[in-house]
Design a protein around this motif. Structure first.
Motif, PDB file in Angstrom:
ATOM      1  N   VAL A 125      18.660  -5.532 -15.434  1.00  0.00           N
ATOM      2  CA  VAL A 125      18.461  -5.015 -14.202  1.00  0.00           C
ATOM      3  C   VAL A 125      17.672  -3.801 -14.321  1.00  0.00           C
ATOM      4  O   VAL A 125      16.598  -3.838 -13.456  1.00  0.00           O
ATOM      5  N   GLU A 126      17.441  -3.190 -15.702  1.00  0.00           N
ATOM      6  CA  GLU A 126      16.363  -2.052 -15.667  1.00  0.00           C
ATOM      7  C   GLU A 126      14.929  -2.702 -15.919  1.00  0.00           C
ATOM      8  O   GLU A 126      13.937  -1.817 -16.100  1.00  0.00           O
ATOM      9  N   HIS A 127      14.995  -4.025 -16.389  1.00  0.00           N
ATOM     10  CA  HIS A 127      13.647  -4.719 -16.805  1.00  0.00           C
ATOM     11  C   HIS A 127      13.389  -5.821 -15.724  1.00  0.00           C
ATOM     12  O   HIS A 127      13.051  -6.709 -16.500  1.00  0.00           O
ATOM     13  N   GLN A 128      13.586  -5.710 -14.644  1.00  0.00           N
ATOM     14  CA  GLN A 128      13.332  -6.904 -13.720  1.00  0.00           C
ATOM     15  C   GLN A 128      12.325  -6.385 -12.590  1.00  0.00           C
ATOM     16  O   GLN A 128      12.251  -5.454 -12.369  1.00  0.00           O
ATOM     17  N   PRO A 129      11.271  -7.561 -12.009  1.00  0.00           N
ATOM     18  CA  PRO A 129      10.342  -7.182 -11.221  1.00  0.00           C
ATOM     19  C   PRO A 129      10.935  -6.299  -9.963  1.00  0.00           C
ATOM     20  O   PRO A 129      12.197  -6.486  -9.563  1.00  0.00           O
ATOM     21  N   ASN A 130      10.061  -5.439  -9.399  1.00  0.00           N
ATOM     22  CA  ASN A 130      10.714  -4.625  -8.185  1.00  0.00           C
ATOM     23  C   ASN A 130       9.486  -4.098  -7.310  1.00  0.00           C
ATOM     24  O   ASN A 130       8.233  -4.185  -7.933  1.00  0.00           O
ATOM     25  N   GLY A 131       9.647  -3.715  -6.304  1.00  0.00           N
ATOM     26  CA  GLY A 131       8.429  -2.807  -5.706  1.00  0.00           C
ATOM     27  C   GLY A 131       7.956  -3.501  -4.329  1.00  0.00           C
ATOM     28  O   GLY A 131       8.445  -3.221  -3.265  1.00  0.00           O
ATOM     29  N   LEU A 132       7.310  -4.651  -4.533  1.00  0.00           N
ATOM     30  CA  LEU A 132       7.006  -5.545  -3.434  1.00  0.00           C
ATOM     31  C   LEU A 132       5.972  -4.772  -2.270  1.00  0.00           C
ATOM     32  O   LEU A 132       6.611  -4.562  -1.364  1.00  0.00           O
ATOM     33  N   LEU A 133       5.118  -4.035  -2.797  1.00  0.00           N
ATOM     34  CA  LEU A 133       4.309  -3.126  -2.079  1.00  0.00           C
ATOM     35  C   LEU A 133       3.221  -3.870  -1.632  1.00  0.00           C
ATOM     36  O   LEU A 133       2.419  -4.572  -2.360  1.00  0.00           O
ATOM     37  N   ARG A 134       2.702  -3.648  -0.209  1.00  0.00           N
ATOM     38  CA  ARG A 134       1.724  -4.353   0.422  1.00  0.00           C
ATOM     39  C   ARG A 134       0.400  -3.528   0.035  1.00  0.00           C
ATOM     40  O   ARG A 134       0.429  -2.193   0.490  1.00  0.00           O
ATOM     41  N   GLY A 135      -0.457  -3.908  -0.459  1.00  0.00           N
ATOM     42  CA  GLY A 135      -1.614  -3.030  -1.073  1.00  0.00           C
ATOM     43  C   GLY A 135      -2.704  -3.007   0.175  1.00  0.00           C
ATOM     44  O   GLY A 135      -2.545  -4.012   1.107  1.00  0.00           O
ATOM     45  N   LEU A 136      -3.609  -2.375  -0.039  1.00  0.00           N
ATOM     46  CA  LEU A 136      -4.810  -2.194   0.977  1.00  0.00           C
ATOM     47  C   LEU A 136      -5.463  -3.487   1.055  1.00  0.00           C
ATOM     48  O   LEU A 136      -6.004  -3.876   1.951  1.00  0.00           O
ATOM     49  N   ASP A 137      -5.358  -4.319  -0.149  1.00  0.00           N
ATOM     50  CA  ASP A 137      -6.208  -5.503   0.251  1.00  0.00           C
ATOM     51  C   ASP A 137      -5.332  -6.679   0.630  1.00  0.00           C
ATOM     52  O   ASP A 137      -5.627  -7.871   0.419  1.00  0.00           O
ATOM     53  N   ASN A 138      -4.326  -6.271   1.109  1.00  0.00           N
ATOM     54  CA  ASN A 138      -3.380  -7.314   1.734  1.00  0.00           C
ATOM     55  C   ASN A 138      -2.544  -8.283   0.928  1.00  0.00           C
ATOM     56  O   ASN A 138      -1.902  -9.158   1.475  1.00  0.00           O
TER      57      ASN A 138
END
Length: 714
Positions: A125-138
């Motif tokens: 759990v401590e080392h799995q992808p996360n975030g899903l941030l929509r960046g400025l570049d879409n």
């Protein structure tokens, strides 16, 4: 809580409206969409973590008093949901190992589409992808991951390689540069646009990406914090029992709400019950920073269940904070007997069904929450709002609504508005709508601010299918003058992206610049990022031309070629995984997140395993290291790795009952034969038993000198 003078903390929501929050996002009406990971560590064994008790909920402030008062379940029966993102009229949700997109009508999911079946495959759990941030570049970026995603207008999803970044939490600044960290570092980030520079799988490190932004890791809790995983070790706690350095840093936020002066980055530290403030500065494209204060924190609590895990900007300019509010924050994969005892001694297992959301803001500044409209003209006006969250949301909404009717007004902003941030949002909105033209790029390339010209270069590669190759080359030629070391890395990164797409017309200019800027490590690494598969031929060309072997170009290229040669010597990884199936699986879950799929280490977490004398040397020494852990500086292949280059701590797994000696023996045999290590001396379960008998219930990790003394250095 104690908060910096002049700031106020206000409750936004608490249990039962919120339970174990780990990630959130706002919608256009100011509602909070929240991922609840209620299944995380119900006890020190992690019993029931696979139970479907996670949820995505929607919180609403119905009476407008700033506190949420309504809770609606959007999705339930999820297993450990960890990230979410509103995009394209639906919701993207990370539920390991899958990445799902939920189409919806109103607040009801109507269809579930599998975007990626391996988004969070393997790892704990401590080392799995996360975030899903929509960046400025879409594009949508994640922490602890090296892929990015984008939803096309036809509903299909694109997936592209990007740089590997961070551990938990990800953020971006006004220019779209990404920021992240790992559990034992303060703040890292990129100097250059996130979508460039990751095109060469043979290149381990690209200068300007994964840079240390704030090196100082000191923290200042306001109460004793013995309940940290390695609190028994010298130097972890000070003489008053308080944590000395970051051990659970997460959720970094590059604050853009418009209410706090300067460029500020906030970092959560749940183990020490605090939030750190860093002040950043820029010099050219380089970003550096320092802690805002010495001896105190922006916010700290004396409640050991206060667990800030993620930070966000919001519609009113406040800094929003998710407090998971629970006693156990360390996953059982790395849980030491010391911490288990601390948890039991102070009854930290319960309660579980709690959670808080707070907002923090200056007391003397007027805050106004902005509801995002649907009208195209109103949305375009918001692209210049002082709150970065509002600007981002206006851009995303224009794109999600396919507001092509606004293209002319967006171009008017480019032509008539010299305000840099409004211009770049207009530029990237046009790109997201598929309306960007060469004329738009040209306008931005003529802007007096170099930052705007850099954005134009970053956006140029998106026109690779609409402009001729000669036009692309002409744009590059007119953008950067000879000797312009400020824009040269951006231009080279763009040329690398075009070259990787097979646009051969850029090659002469590309190679010419590589030699012109042969001693600029940023330009050199940008060049190498675009020649994947051709490194040896270019190195031979340099050697035939008797190029200076001391230049950054030659040295960096030679190191990449050496790594390619070393990798080619190894046994085929697929065959090796068949030979040691349990070991390969355990490597993927326990080792790969820190040491990398290719065994070459992950900066700034852990050193390489490939070619390491610790892996290839005496098996007894390796077994002791892996079972009981290693702390402090470590020398690998003649290089001493220490913080901040690596975390400086490898936890042992001797006390983890979930890992059997048969699996561990396969794992060690696997890494001793992978990536060219090629050690025939197989490790057996009984070998591990002998090491366990020798060191028994030892709790503290080894240091390098002790292992050398016990087992020898060779």
């Amino acid at each position: 809580m104690e908060v910096e003078e002049g700031f106020q903390v206000a409750l936004v929501a608490s249990e039962p409206l919120v339970i174990a929050p780990v990630a959130m996002t706002f919608d256009n009406a100011g509602r909070i969409w929240l991922a609840e990971m209620e299944g995380y560590m119900p006890d020190t064994l992690g019993t029931g973590e696979d139970a479907p008790v996670g949820r995505i909920v929607i919180l609403t402030d119905q009476d407008g008093d700033g506190q949420m008062d309504d809770r609606k379940i959007f999705l339930d029966s999820l297993v450990m949901p960890r990230a979410l993102c509103l995009v394209g009229g639906g919701l993207l949700v990370a539920e390991p190992p899958n990445l799902w997109f939920y189409e919806m009508k109103g607040d009801t999911p109507t269809n579930r589409i599998l975007v990626d079946s391996a988004y969070a495959e393997g790892g704990n759990v401590e080392h799995q992808p996360n975030g899903l941030l929509r960046g400025l570049d879409n594009w949508i970026y994640s922490a602890k991951y090296d892929w990015r995603y984008r939803r096309r207008p036809d509903g299909k999803w694109l997936k592209e390689k990007t740089h590997f970044r961070g551990q938990w939490g990800i953020s971006h600044d006004d220019w779209g540069r990404l920021y992240y960290n790992d559990n034992s570092s303060n703040l890292s980030g990129d100097y250059f646009p996130p979508g460039l520079g990751a095109g060469n799988p043979n290149q381990r490190r690209v200068a300007g990406y994964g840079e240390t932004i704030v090196a100082d890791k000191r923290v200042y809790p306001i109460h004793p914090t013995p309940g940290v995983n390695r609190g028994y070790m010298e130097g972890i706690l000070d003489s008053t029992g308080r944590l000395v350095n970051f051990t659970a840093a997460c959720g970094p936020l590059l604050y853009r709400g418009g209410l706090i002066d300067g460029m500020n980055a906030f970092v959560a530290e749940p183990s020490a019950n605090l939030i750190k403030r860093n002040v950043l500065d820029t010099e050219g494209f380089r970003v550096t920073g320092k802690q805002a204060y010495q001896g105190k924190e922006f916010l700290a609590s004396d409640d050991e269940r206060f667990r800030p895990v993620n930070l966000y900007d919001g519609p009113d300019g406040s800094l929003y904070m998710l407090d998971m509010y629970r006693g156990i924050i360390q996953h059982n994969t790395y849980l030491t007997p010391y911490l288990k005892n601390e948890i039991a001694k102070r009854n930290l297992t319960l309660p579980l069904s709690m959670g808080r959301i707070y907002r923090i803001f200056p007391t003397d500044v007027k805050r106004t929450a902005v509801a995002i409209p649907r009208n195209t003209d109103s949305l375009i006006l918001l692209l210049g709002h002082p709150n970065g969250w509002v600007r981002d949301q206006a851009q995303r909404t224009l794109i999600d609504q396919r507001a092509n009717d606004g293209a002319d007004k967006l171009r008017d902003l480019l032509r008539k508005d010299s305000e840099p941030l409004r211009m770049i949002h207009a530029l990237w909105t046009l790109e997201g709508l598929g309306q960007l033209t060469s004329d738009d790029i040209l306008i931005a390339m003529n802007h007096p601010r170099w930052e705007v010209r850099a954005q134009a270069l970053a956006a140029l590669s998106s026109l690779k299918n609409t402009l001729s190759a000669d036009q692309l080359v002409d744009f590059l030629k007119i953008t950067v003058s000879q000797g312009d070391t400020l824009l040269a890395p951006y231009a080279m990164l763009t040329m690398a992206a075009l070259s990787a797409e097979g646009i051969s017309e850029v090659t002469p200019l590309y190679e010419q610049w590589a030699k012109t800027y042969a001693n600029d490590r940023y330009v050199t690494d940008a060049f190498i990022s675009g020649i994947g598969g051709h490194e040896k031929s270019f190195l031979h060309e340099l050697e035939r031309g008797k190029s200076d072997t001391s230049t950054a170009l030659y040295r960096h290229l030679a190191s990449v070629v050496d790594a390619i040669d070393e990798k080619s010597k190894g046994e085929d990884q697929a065959l090796l995984a068949k030979r040691y199936p349990k070991g390969a699986i355990l490597f993927q879950t326990a080792c790969q997140p820190c040491h990398g799929e290719d065994g070459r280490g992950v900066s700034p977490i852990a050193p390489p395993l490939a070619g390491s004398e610790w892996v290839k040397g005496k098996k007894e020494r390796l077994m002791a290291l892996v079972l009981y852990g290693l702390t402090g500086p470590v020398e690998v292949a003649g290089h001493t790795y220490e913080t901040p280059e690596v975390s400086g701590e490898m936890p042992g797994i001797v006390h983890n009952p979930a890992i059997e000696d048969a699996e561990l023996a396969e794992l060690l045999s696997y890494i001793r034969n992978a990536w060219g290590n090629n050690v025939d001396d197989q490790i057996l379960p009984e070998d591990l038993g002998a090491i366990r008998s020798r060191f028994g219930d030892r709790a503290e990790p080894f240091v390098q000198s002790e292992l050398h003394e016990l087992f020898g250095k060779d």
